[in-house]
Design a protein around this motif. Structure first.
Motif, mmCIF file in Angstrom:
data_model
loop_
_atom_site.group_PDB
_atom_site.id
_atom_site.type_symbol
_atom_site.label_atom_id
_atom_site.label_comp_id
_atom_site.label_asym_id
_atom_site.label_seq_id
_atom_site.Cartn_x
_atom_site.Cartn_y
_atom_site.Cartn_z
ATOM 1 N N TYR A 224 41.714 40.284 49.261
ATOM 2 C CA TYR A 224 41.785 38.919 49.755
ATOM 3 C C TYR A 224 42.075 38.946 51.253
ATOM 4 C CZ TYR A 224 42.090 37.286 44.904
ATOM 5 O OH TYR A 224 41.831 37.020 43.579
ATOM 6 N N LYS A 225 41.423 38.088 51.989
ATOM 7 C CA LYS A 225 41.740 37.919 53.396
ATOM 8 C C LYS A 225 43.118 37.255 53.527
ATOM 9 C CE LYS A 225 36.861 37.299 54.627
ATOM 10 N NZ LYS A 225 35.853 36.387 55.232
ATOM 11 N N PRO A 226 43.744 37.345 54.709
ATOM 12 C CA PRO A 226 45.044 36.680 54.878
ATOM 13 C C PRO A 226 45.012 35.190 54.553
ATOM 14 C CG PRO A 226 44.658 38.193 56.686
ATOM 15 C CD PRO A 226 43.378 38.155 55.891
ATOM 16 N N SER A 227 43.847 34.579 54.624
ATOM 17 C CA SER A 227 43.711 33.157 54.292
ATOM 18 C C SER A 227 43.746 32.911 52.793
ATOM 19 C CB SER A 227 42.393 32.620 54.848
ATOM 20 O OG SER A 227 41.286 33.254 54.200
ATOM 21 N N GLY A 228 43.577 33.959 51.994
ATOM 22 C CA GLY A 228 43.473 33.814 50.544
ATOM 23 C C GLY A 228 42.043 33.804 50.038
ATOM 24 N N ALA A 229 41.082 33.822 50.938
ATOM 25 C CA ALA A 229 39.669 33.883 50.543
ATOM 26 C C ALA A 229 39.325 35.292 50.068
ATOM 27 C CB ALA A 229 38.782 33.502 51.713
ATOM 28 N N VAL A 230 38.438 35.372 49.090
ATOM 29 C CA VAL A 230 37.991 36.677 48.588
ATOM 30 C C VAL A 230 37.131 37.353 49.644
ATOM 31 C CG1 VAL A 230 36.630 37.867 46.838
ATOM 32 C CG2 VAL A 230 38.092 35.945 46.183
ATOM 33 N N ASP A 231 37.448 38.621 49.925
ATOM 34 C CA ASP A 231 36.662 39.393 50.888
ATOM 35 C C ASP A 231 35.659 40.284 50.181
ATOM 36 O OD1 ASP A 231 35.928 40.586 53.398
ATOM 37 O OD2 ASP A 231 37.145 42.310 52.838
ATOM 38 N N CYS A 232 36.134 41.102 49.215
ATOM 39 C CA CYS A 232 35.220 42.003 48.515
ATOM 40 C C CYS A 232 35.853 42.478 47.222
ATOM 41 C CB CYS A 232 34.862 43.202 49.391
ATOM 42 S SG CYS A 232 36.250 44.312 49.719
ATOM 43 N N ASP A 233 35.001 42.981 46.320
ATOM 44 C CA ASP A 233 35.433 43.636 45.086
ATOM 45 C C ASP A 233 34.946 45.075 45.095
ATOM 46 O OD1 ASP A 233 36.588 41.334 44.148
ATOM 47 O OD2 ASP A 233 35.138 40.975 42.540
ATOM 48 N N ILE A 234 35.757 45.966 44.534
ATOM 49 C CA ILE A 234 35.346 47.352 44.333
ATOM 50 C C ILE A 234 35.393 47.634 42.841
ATOM 51 C CG2 ILE A 234 35.907 49.775 44.740
ATOM 52 C CD1 ILE A 234 37.084 48.969 47.417
ATOM 53 N N ALA A 235 34.240 47.960 42.256
ATOM 54 C CA ALA A 235 34.173 48.265 40.830
ATOM 55 C C ALA A 235 34.805 49.622 40.561
ATOM 56 C CB ALA A 235 32.724 48.257 40.360
ATOM 57 N N LEU A 236 35.531 49.718 39.452
ATOM 58 C CA LEU A 236 36.234 50.930 39.059
ATOM 59 C C LEU A 236 35.710 51.439 37.721
ATOM 60 C CD1 LEU A 236 39.871 49.731 39.883
ATOM 61 C CD2 LEU A 236 38.476 51.271 41.272
ATOM 62 N N PRO A 237 35.890 52.732 37.429
ATOM 63 C CA PRO A 237 35.444 53.278 36.142
ATOM 64 C C PRO A 237 36.458 53.062 35.025
ATOM 65 C CG PRO A 237 36.300 55.046 37.493
ATOM 66 C CD PRO A 237 36.366 53.803 38.343
ATOM 67 N N VAL A 238 37.381 52.137 35.217
ATOM 68 C CA VAL A 238 38.370 51.776 34.194
ATOM 69 C C VAL A 238 38.426 50.255 34.129
ATOM 70 C CG1 VAL A 238 39.764 53.871 34.406
ATOM 71 C CG2 VAL A 238 40.262 51.931 35.892
ATOM 72 N N SER A 239 38.626 49.718 32.940
ATOM 73 C CA SER A 239 38.642 48.264 32.794
ATOM 74 C C SER A 239 40.016 47.671 33.052
ATOM 75 C CB SER A 239 38.175 47.871 31.382
ATOM 76 O OG SER A 239 39.063 48.389 30.391
ATOM 77 N N GLN A 240 41.071 48.518 32.991
ATOM 78 C CA GLN A 240 42.430 48.003 33.099
ATOM 79 C C GLN A 240 43.198 48.658 34.252
ATOM 80 O OE1 GLN A 240 43.510 46.628 28.574
ATOM 81 N NE2 GLN A 240 43.892 48.766 29.040
ATOM 82 N N PRO A 241 42.746 48.467 35.498
ATOM 83 C CA PRO A 241 43.564 48.933 36.618
ATOM 84 C C PRO A 241 44.856 48.124 36.656
ATOM 85 C CG PRO A 241 41.833 47.485 37.426
ATOM 86 C CD PRO A 241 41.565 47.696 35.950
ATOM 87 N N THR A 242 45.940 48.773 37.061
ATOM 88 C CA THR A 242 47.235 48.109 37.002
ATOM 89 C C THR A 242 47.883 47.889 38.362
ATOM 90 O OG1 THR A 242 48.282 50.254 36.649
ATOM 91 C CG2 THR A 242 47.751 48.955 34.682
ATOM 92 N N MET A 243 47.680 48.819 39.299
ATOM 93 C CA MET A 243 48.314 48.679 40.605
ATOM 94 C C MET A 243 47.642 49.625 41.586
ATOM 95 S SD MET A 243 52.381 48.828 41.517
ATOM 96 C CE MET A 243 53.005 48.347 43.124
ATOM 97 N N CYS A 244 47.721 49.282 42.869
ATOM 98 C CA CYS A 244 47.180 50.146 43.908
ATOM 99 C C CYS A 244 48.243 50.356 44.981
ATOM 100 C CB CYS A 244 45.908 49.566 44.508
ATOM 101 S SG CYS A 244 46.052 47.857 45.095
ATOM 102 N N ALA A 245 48.137 51.491 45.689
ATOM 103 C CA ALA A 245 49.091 51.803 46.759
ATOM 104 C C ALA A 245 48.409 52.709 47.769
ATOM 105 C CB ALA A 245 50.326 52.497 46.191
ATOM 106 N N PHE A 246 48.605 52.415 49.037
ATOM 107 C CA PHE A 246 48.057 53.261 50.092
ATOM 108 C C PHE A 246 48.921 54.512 50.250
ATOM 109 C CE2 PHE A 246 46.108 49.225 51.176
ATOM 110 C CZ PHE A 246 44.821 49.612 51.540
ATOM 111 N N GLY A 247 48.249 55.640 50.524
ATOM 112 C CA GLY A 247 48.961 56.893 50.697
ATOM 113 C C GLY A 247 48.159 57.856 51.546
ATOM 114 N N GLY A 248 48.622 59.108 51.556
ATOM 115 C CA GLY A 248 47.987 60.106 52.405
ATOM 116 C C GLY A 248 48.588 60.085 53.798
#
Length: 294
Positions: A224-248
């Motif tokens: 989501y953009k800071p405005s709350g508008a949808v920016d993009c979707d990324i399809a995943l090979p799992v139907s039930q993603p639960t959380m994401c976190a930046f790392g590295g």
């Protein structure tokens, strides 16, 4: 987009990926096969600390090295050296009906912990319970937000906005936030998620202010953009993603946990990576996230 399998499928409800830069390590949990994990991505080595009941969230402690773990049966302090658990607080709800679900530390080390209506036996229609915050000095404090299922906790770069999902309402809210006092202000609706797109689950913020949300049941990450508008979707090979976190090292990797629970046998055959820990590079960097409770 290339998606790497970091830990193969199998977690019942993988959750709470947390990158610790000082260790170049990722911590995460499995809620229903309850354990806390520490992964060294460079070697693939992984350590685990099994838990005696559902673990909904955790925050790390520095001295001694360990964690505060939010279990169905209360808050406990885990010593990494001895594996010993010491109870810090009883659950602020009926554990037959609720458990802790998702947690995150603010910039000043206050541990915010949500709840989920998750009865151990057949029960009434879904009930709400309060979110809480916790410090080692002050203990548990009820917060002015009640829901059937809290998710999506994240802070803006200036720490003046706190994002929180009420997943069963398909809604993501943005609260005014006082980081010094650790107080929630007025909320506003940030985004609504159509039911067909999945439940808004765990989230992360990038350095451009984008809000990345795992859509549980929808098989995708949504920015989501800071405005709350949808920016993009990324399809995943799992139907039930639960959380994401930046790392590295550069915070350009995005780790994603997922769940395998509630999938029928035929769904599991079609989805061998259900419950896997995944990694991708979405083209933006994340914000460093606080993880130490004080």
């Amino acid at each position: 987009m290339e998606i790497e399998v970091v830990v193969p499928g199998g977690a019942t409800i993988g959750e709470a990926p947390t990158w610790v830069a000082a260790e170049a390590a990722l911590y995460w949990i499995d809620i229903k096969r309850p354990a806390l994990y520490r992964l060294d991505p460079a070697t693939g080595a992984q350590r685990s600390w099994p838990m005696p009941s559902d673990i909904g969230a955790f925050a790390l402690t520095a001295d001694p090295p360990g964690a505060v773990v939010a279990l169905r049966t209360g808050l406990f302090r885990l010593d990494f050296a001895s594996d010993k658990l010491d109870r810090l607080a009883p659950p602020p709800f009926d554990p037959k009906l609720f458990r802790f679900n998702e947690g995150a530390c603010d910039i000043n080390g206050r541990f915010w912990i949500g709840v989920m209506f998750d009865p151990l036996t057949e029960a009434s229609p879904p009930l709400k319970s309060s979110m809480h915050s916790f410090t080692l000095a002050g203990g548990l404090r009820p917060e002015p937000d009640a829901a059937e299922l809290h998710n999506g906790m994240a802070w803006s770069a200036d720490n003046e906005i706190f994002y929180l999902s009420h997943s069963q309402r398909q809604a993501i809210f943005a609260y005014e936030f006082d980081p010094a006092a650790g107080r929630l202000g007025a909320p506003r609706l940030f985004a609504s998620v159509p039911k067909d797109d999945g439940l808004p689950d765990g989230a992360a913020i990038d350095d451009l202010g984008g809000y990345w949300c795992a859509l549980h049941g929808g098989g995708r990450l949504r920015r989501y953009k800071p405005s709350g508008a949808v920016d993009c979707d990324i399809a995943l090979p799992v139907s039930q993603p639960t959380m994401c976190a930046f790392g590295g090292a550069d915070l350009e990797d995005l780790y994603v946990t997922s769940a395998s629970d509630q999938l029928m046998p035929e769904q599991r055959r079609r989805e061998p990576l259900a419950g896997a820990l995944l990694k991708l590079r979405p083209g933006v960097s994340g914000l460093a996230r606080s993880y130490l409770v004080r």
